[in-house]
Design an enzyme around this catalytic site. Structure first.
Site, mmCIF file in Angstrom:
data_model
loop_
_atom_site.group_PDB
_atom_site.id
_atom_site.type_symbol
_atom_site.label_atom_id
_atom_site.label_comp_id
_atom_site.label_asym_id
_atom_site.label_seq_id
_atom_site.Cartn_x
_atom_site.Cartn_y
_atom_site.Cartn_z
ATOM 1 N N GLU A 1 0.862 -1.204 0.264
ATOM 2 C CA GLU A 1 0.023 -0.218 -0.560
ATOM 3 C C GLU A 1 1.457 1.702 -0.065
ATOM 4 O OE1 GLU A 1 -3.586 -0.012 2.486
ATOM 5 O OE2 GLU A 1 -3.571 -2.552 2.241
ATOM 6 N N LYS B 1 0.736 4.596 -5.331
ATOM 7 C CA LYS B 1 1.544 3.015 -4.949
ATOM 8 C C LYS B 1 2.885 3.306 -5.854
ATOM 9 C CE LYS B 1 -2.205 0.764 -3.492
ATOM 10 N NZ LYS B 1 -3.381 -0.667 -3.516
#
Length: 268
Positions: free
Chosen positions: A3, A52
Site C-alpha cells: 500500500e 502506489k
C-alpha cells in the site's frame, strides 16, 4: 500488494541514499536495458511517490516509474554489491548503497507529459501535503458504488489498499456496502483525517498499525510468521470475535478482493 505507505517509505530511503549524486543503473534480467542506459551515470535529483507509484527523477529530464504490483520488491545492499540473484529488473548503485528491483508490474522511463498524465488520473494521496480530500469527496458523494469499493479505486484515493480500506471503515463504523452518495461530508472529513494519520504511522514504523491499545489483546497478528506484523480490527479476522462487540467478523468478495467487516458495529 504494497500500500501507499510502503512506496513513500521507499522514496524517503532512496532520497536519503542516492539523491544528489550520479548513480549507475543496469538491468541484469535484460527487460529494462534501454531505460537503464538512458539514465545511468546521471544524478538522481529526487525520489518521491504518488499513491502506489514510485518515481526516480533524473537530471536529464527522465523519470524511472516503478509500480511494484503484487510481487515487486526492492532489496538493499551495501557496496560493493554481490552478483545479482534471480530476475533483477533494475540494479541501482550509489556511493555507499545499491538496490535490486525484482518482479515489478512496471519499471519504465517516463517523461514529464507521462508523469502529468499519471498524476491526473490518480486521486489525492493522503501522504502528500498538497492533496485535496475534496477531490475524492466529489467522486464519492456522487456515486452509487459501495464505499468499500470506492476506497479501493486509485482514481478516488491514491495509495489505499485492502488493509487500510477494511480498517478505516471499521474505525469509523461505516457499513462497507453503503453507497458513496449516502456518506455524509462530516463522516468523510473524519475518515480522511484519520487515514492521513494512519498512513503517516505506516511510513514511520514500516508497518500498518490501526488498532487502539485498549482493543489490542495480544492475540496472533494476521498472516503467516506474523511476528512484528500489525494486529487489526477486522482484516484477515473472518470468524474471529469483533474486538468491540464480540460478534464474528464477516468476509465477502467485493470487486475481486476479500472484504472484512463487523456486521454489528458497522451499520452507519
Amino acid at each position: 500488494m504494497p500500500e501507499g505507505h510502503t512506496l513513500h517509505r521507499l522514496a524517503k530511503l532512496h532520497q536519503k541514499r542516492y539523491a544528489g549524486k550520479p548513480v549507475e543503473l543496469s538491468s541484469p534480467q535484460g527487460r529494462f536495458v534501454d531505460g537503464a542506459e538512458w539514465v545511468s551515470g546521471h544524478v538522481l535529483k529526487r525520489a518521491d511517490a504518488w499513491g502506489k507509484h514510485l518515481l526516480h527523477r533524473y537530471d536529464n529530464g527522465a523519470t524511472v516509474h516503478v509500480h511494484l504490483g503484487l510481487y515487486g520488491k526492492f532489496s538493499e545492499q551495501s557496496v560493493p554489491m554481490a552478483d545479482p540473484v534471480g530476475q533483477v529488473r533494475m540494479r541501482m548503485i550509489g556511493e555507499e548503497y545499491g538496490t535490486d528491483l525484482r518482479g515489478p508490474t512496471a519499471c519504465e522511463i517516463y517523461d514529464d507529459t507521462q508523469i502529468d498524465a499519471l498524476i491526473a488520473r490518480l486521486g489525492p494521496d493522503p501522504l502528500r501535503k498538497e492533496s485535496d480530500p475534496d477531490k475524492a469527496w466529489n467522486r464519492i458523494h456522487k456515486s452509487a458504488m459501495p464505499i468499500g469499493a470506492l476506497l479501493m479505486e486509485q482514481n478516488v484515493i491514491a495509495g489505499i489498499g485492502n488493509v487500510y480500506r477494511a480498517e478505516l471503515l471499521f474505525r469509523h463504523r461505516v457499513d462497507p456496502f453503503k453507497p458513496g452518495k449516502q456518506l455524509g461530508s462530516g463522516e468523510w472529513d473524519e475518515m480522511w483525517t484519520d487515514l492521513v494519520e494512519l498512513m503517516k504511522v505506516g511510513v514511520r514504523r514500516g508497518k500498518i498499525i490501526t488498532i487502539d491499545k485498549e482493543y489490542d489483546h495480544g492475540d496472533a497478528p494476521y498472516g503467516r510468521g506474523g511476528r512484528g506484523r500489525p494486529r487489526t480490527y477486522v482484516y484477515r479476522r473472518a470468524g474471529s470475535p469483533c474486538r468491540v462487540c464480540g460478534n464474528p467478523i464477516s468476509i465477502a468478495d467485493m470487486k475481486g478482493r476479500n472484504l472484512f467487516w463487523c456486521p454489528v458495529c458497522q451499520t452507519s
